[in-house]
Design an enzyme around this catalytic site. Structure first.
Site, PDB file in Angstrom:
ATOM      1  N   PRO A 226       0.787  -1.233   0.000  1.00 54.77           N
ATOM      2  CA  PRO A 226       0.000   0.000   0.000  1.00 54.77           C
ATOM      3  C   PRO A 226       0.827   1.295   0.000  1.00 54.77           C
ATOM      4  CG  PRO A 226       0.042  -0.977   2.171  1.00 54.77           C
ATOM      5  CD  PRO A 226       0.760  -1.938   1.282  1.00 54.77           C
ATOM      6  N   ASP A 249       2.490   1.508 -11.611  1.00 55.55           N
ATOM      7  CA  ASP A 249       1.209   2.213 -11.555  1.00 55.55           C
ATOM      8  C   ASP A 249       1.312   3.494 -10.757  1.00 55.55           C
ATOM      9  OD1 ASP A 249      -0.156   0.515 -13.093  1.00 55.55           O
ATOM     10  OD2 ASP A 249      -1.112  -0.606 -11.473  1.00 55.55           O
ATOM     11  N   LYS A 271      -2.421   5.085 -13.878  1.00 54.98           N
ATOM     12  CA  LYS A 271      -3.816   5.070 -14.318  1.00 54.98           C
ATOM     13  C   LYS A 271      -4.684   5.767 -13.293  1.00 54.98           C
ATOM     14  CE  LYS A 271      -4.290   0.592 -15.210  1.00 54.98           C
ATOM     15  NZ  LYS A 271      -5.071  -0.522 -15.706  1.00 54.98           N
ATOM     16  N   GLY A 303      -0.458  -2.499  -3.865  1.00 52.64           N
ATOM     17  CA  GLY A 303      -1.142  -3.535  -3.087  1.00 52.64           C
ATOM     18  C   GLY A 303      -0.769  -4.922  -3.564  1.00 52.64           C
ATOM     19  N   ASP A 304      -1.795  -5.744  -3.783  1.00 56.40           N
ATOM     20  CA  ASP A 304      -1.587  -7.084  -4.311  1.00 56.40           C
ATOM     21  C   ASP A 304      -1.999  -7.068  -5.783  1.00 56.40           C
ATOM     22  OD1 ASP A 304      -1.427 -10.189  -3.355  1.00 56.40           O
ATOM     23  OD2 ASP A 304      -2.781  -9.875  -5.031  1.00 56.40           O
ATOM     24  N   THR A 332      -2.397  -6.234   0.229  1.00 57.10           N
ATOM     25  CA  THR A 332      -3.469  -5.439  -0.370  1.00 57.10           C
ATOM     26  C   THR A 332      -3.912  -4.320   0.584  1.00 57.10           C
ATOM     27  OG1 THR A 332      -5.583  -5.592  -1.514  1.00 57.10           O
ATOM     28  CG2 THR A 332      -5.338  -6.946   0.463  1.00 57.10           C
ATOM     29  N   ALA A 333      -4.467  -3.255   0.009  1.00 56.80           N
ATOM     30  CA  ALA A 333      -4.853  -2.082   0.810  1.00 56.80           C
ATOM     31  C   ALA A 333      -5.757  -2.483   1.978  1.00 56.80           C
ATOM     32  CB  ALA A 333      -5.542  -1.054  -0.083  1.00 56.80           C
ATOM     33  N   MET A 384     -11.713   1.746  -4.574  1.00 58.15           N
ATOM     34  CA  MET A 384     -12.155   2.739  -5.554  1.00 58.15           C
ATOM     35  C   MET A 384     -13.555   3.235  -5.198  1.00 58.15           C
ATOM     36  SD  MET A 384     -10.601   0.828  -8.900  1.00 58.15           S
ATOM     37  CE  MET A 384     -10.823  -0.816  -8.264  1.00 58.15           C
TER      38      MET A 384
HETATM   39  N1  SAH Z   1      -4.170  -3.908  -6.171  1.00 63.65           N
HETATM   40  C1  SAH Z   1      -4.481  -2.875  -5.220  1.00 63.65           C
HETATM   41  C2  SAH Z   1      -5.798  -2.208  -5.512  1.00 63.65           C
HETATM   42  C3  SAH Z   1      -5.812  -1.443  -6.795  1.00 63.65           C
HETATM   43  S1  SAH Z   1      -7.324  -0.624  -7.096  1.00 63.65           S
HETATM   44  C4  SAH Z   1      -4.460  -3.460  -3.803  1.00 63.65           C
HETATM   45  O1  SAH Z   1      -4.390  -4.671  -3.651  1.00 63.65           O
HETATM   46  O2  SAH Z   1      -4.495  -2.695  -2.839  1.00 63.65           O
HETATM   47  C5  SAH Z   1      -6.973   0.982  -6.426  1.00 63.65           C
HETATM   48  C6  SAH Z   1      -7.700   1.198  -5.137  1.00 63.65           C
HETATM   49  O3  SAH Z   1      -7.027   0.534  -4.098  1.00 63.65           O
HETATM   50  C7  SAH Z   1      -7.761   2.642  -4.700  1.00 63.65           C
HETATM   51  O4  SAH Z   1      -8.803   3.334  -5.334  1.00 63.65           O
HETATM   52  C8  SAH Z   1      -8.006   2.487  -3.212  1.00 63.65           C
HETATM   53  O5  SAH Z   1      -9.364   2.168  -2.955  1.00 63.65           O
HETATM   54  C9  SAH Z   1      -7.193   1.257  -2.898  1.00 63.65           C
HETATM   55  N2  SAH Z   1      -5.846   1.617  -2.413  1.00 63.65           N
HETATM   56  C10 SAH Z   1      -4.673   1.292  -2.959  1.00 63.65           C
HETATM   57  N3  SAH Z   1      -3.650   1.768  -2.223  1.00 63.65           N
HETATM   58  C11 SAH Z   1      -4.199   2.406  -1.185  1.00 63.65           C
HETATM   59  C12 SAH Z   1      -3.677   3.116  -0.062  1.00 63.65           C
HETATM   60  N4  SAH Z   1      -2.369   3.255   0.150  1.00 63.65           N
HETATM   61  N5  SAH Z   1      -4.554   3.656   0.803  1.00 63.65           N
HETATM   62  C13 SAH Z   1      -5.883   3.502   0.636  1.00 63.65           C
HETATM   63  N6  SAH Z   1      -6.409   2.850  -0.392  1.00 63.65           N
HETATM   64  C14 SAH Z   1      -5.602   2.309  -1.289  1.00 63.65           C
END
Ligand code: SAH
Length: 472
Positions: A226, A249, A271, A303-304, A332-333, A384
């Site tokens: 994250p 990304d 993106k 994230g993942d 993941t977040a 999102m």
């Molecule tokens: N693959 C990523 C998600 C990608 S979609 C994962 O596993 O976390 C992008 C969304 O992930 C963002 O709109 C938000 O909702 C969330 N996200 C990703 N990084 C974040 C962070 N540091 N803090 C809060 N939300 C996050």
């Protein structure tokens, strides 16, 4: 950066130390590791300094410093434990044209001495610009533990073999050879046959590398976590360290990009939600094109990579091109966010399942099984979900969800500017809009921060330690 780190050529040059006590001795211990000619000027030299002079390791001038004593010196240390004498001798050395350091006087020194990890010829210098010597010492201790004592020996043998290894083409092939030597063949040969075994092993390794075909391209689909670089897995770090190309990304933080190999080509495929800065097809093409040149490509996703990462489209393109790939999972977040609010994603007798939802998909607002979600005790992590909060709120209320259901939004999870908003389904909007979030945010439906829960139970409240940057 107020001080620029360099390695100064001192072999055969003069270094002058003024002072003959403990402070001077501490500097001498370091300086005598070099091949410089060290002169000590001390009216009353201590026993250790006298011994070094008798052993011929230093030249001793047993008197107070005079003009001209530091002529032609590369470096000068004032180390008297006497501020007035330090200043006087520093002035003389300055006039003689030496670079001057006054021990423990950052402001009046022209250079400072870093903490040093010595695996000669591998030398690591650690500096904190005087801000945190304790930190420098801790980093030094960590590195001393991590770097095997044999590293210096392997590097010395490796150095003498460099011209032979030039028979390998520059770039990836030569790098692979050296990585193989330092991390596998070298240590193994040293352990099995001692120092004598290393050079024959190098020759064998070179033959093997000369005979091997050009390396094929490969793609690692890597989760960056994250944002906090400490939440990047070791496997991901290794992949970044070996990467020729990194395609990343928008949500990947600069601190994580720093982990990539310095020579790697860095490509921003950033993106934005609702629409994209680079079309997915273009990203797929980019990945494949680079891998086809034989490059090690890291596709770095926040994230993942398997969670809302459009991973399958990329894998399909990679497979269609006949290229090998590997998925390296990340945090993941939702995992990091739930940790930051001191909660658990699942809990006995509350929820035996948890859903990861996206607020929107490529077509716009995403539909879900709202009726199931509206049942008491359900927990969902909504990705999102900033722009779609009102839509989700409306759908859930319409399907009978309790307006008092806790909702928690965590912005910039695991980053220094992390923020936590604790609210309810009824209040999600306008709370979210009013908070004017600017970073990525993860919304928990059905979870409140434990801290908020325990407010009415004061004996439990101190047990919850919010993460750094926490502002409720
Ligand atoms: N693959 C990523 C998600 C990608 S979609 C994962 O596993 O976390 C992008 C969304 O992930 C963002 O709109 C938000 O909702 C969330 N996200 C990703 N990084 C974040 C962070 N540091 N803090 C809060 N939300 C996050």
């Amino acid at each position: 950066m107020q001080h620029f780190p360099i390695f100064l050529a001192v072999a055969g040059r003069r270094i002058v130390v003024a002072g003959g006590g403990e402070t001077a001795l501490a500097k001498l211990r370091l300086l005598l590791k070099t091949e410089a000619h060290v002169t000590v000027i001390a009216a009353e030299p201590g026993a250790d300094v006298l011994r070094l002079a008798t052993e011929g390791r230093i030249r001793l001038l047993p008197r107070a410093m005079e003009p001209g004593d530091a002529l032609c010196a590369a470096l000068f240390y004032a180390a008297h434990d006497d501020a007035a004498e330090d200043r006087r001798t520093a002035g003389l050395a300055h006039a003689d044209g030496a670079l001057v350091n006054i021990v423990d006087n950052l402001a009046e020194s022209q250079f400072i001495t870093p903490a040093i990890v010595d695996r000669d010829p591998v030398t690591i210098a650690i500096g904190t610009e005087g801000a945190a010597p304790v930190l420098a010492r801790k980093i030094k201790a960590d590195l001393e533990e991590r770097l095997p004592a044999s590293l210096g020996l392997l590097a010395r043998i490796g150095k003498s073999f460099r011209h032979v290894a030039e028979s390998l083409p520059m770039g990836r092939k030569r790098r692979d050879f050296w990585a193989d030597y330092y991390f596998k063949t070298g240590p193994e040969a040293l352990e099995a046959k001692g120092k004598e075994g290393v050079t024959p092993a190098l020759h064998q390794l070179l033959d093997a590398h000369l005979a091997s075909d050009a390396k094929e391209g490969h793609v690692d689909l890597v989760g960056a976590g994250p944002g906090d670089p400490d939440l990047v897995t070791l496997k991901a770090r290794k992949a970044l360290d070996a990467a020729d190309v990194v395609i990343y990304d928008r949500l990947v933080t600069p601190a994580i990009l720093e982990l990539a190999r310095r020579e790697a080509i860095m490509i921003d495929a950033g993106k934005e939600g609702f629409g994209s800065a680079m079309a997915q097809d273009d990203i797929n093409t980019l990945i494949v094109e680079h891998a086809r040149t034989g490059a090690q490509v890291v596709r770095l996703k926040s994230g993942d990579p398997t969670v809302f990462g459009r991973l399958d489209e990329e894998i399909e393109a990679i497979l269609a091109a006949g290229i090998s790939y590997r998925i390296i999972p990340g945090i993941t977040a939702a995992s990091a966010a739930v940790a930051s609010i001191g909660q658990s994603l699942t809990r006995r007798h509350r929820n035996a399942s948890v859903r990861y939802l996206t607020g929107h998909d490529t077509k716009g607002f995403a539909e879900h099984d709202w009726k199931a979600l509206a049942r008491p005790g359900e927990v969902a992590a909504i990705y999102m979900g900033k722009k779609t909060a009102r839509f989700i709120q409306g759908r859930l209320l319409m399907h009978g969800a309790d307006p008092a259901t806790p909702v928690t939004v965590v912005e910039n999870v695991s980053r220094p500017d992390q923020r936590i908003l604790a609210t309810t389904l009824a209040q999600l909007e306008p709370t979210l809009t009013e908070a004017r979030l600017t970073g990525p945010a993860l919304t928990f439906y059905g979870l409140a921060p434990r801290q908020a829960e325990t407010l009415c139970s004061p004996e439990l409240a101190p047990l919850f330690q919010p993460t750094e940057g926490h502002a409720t």
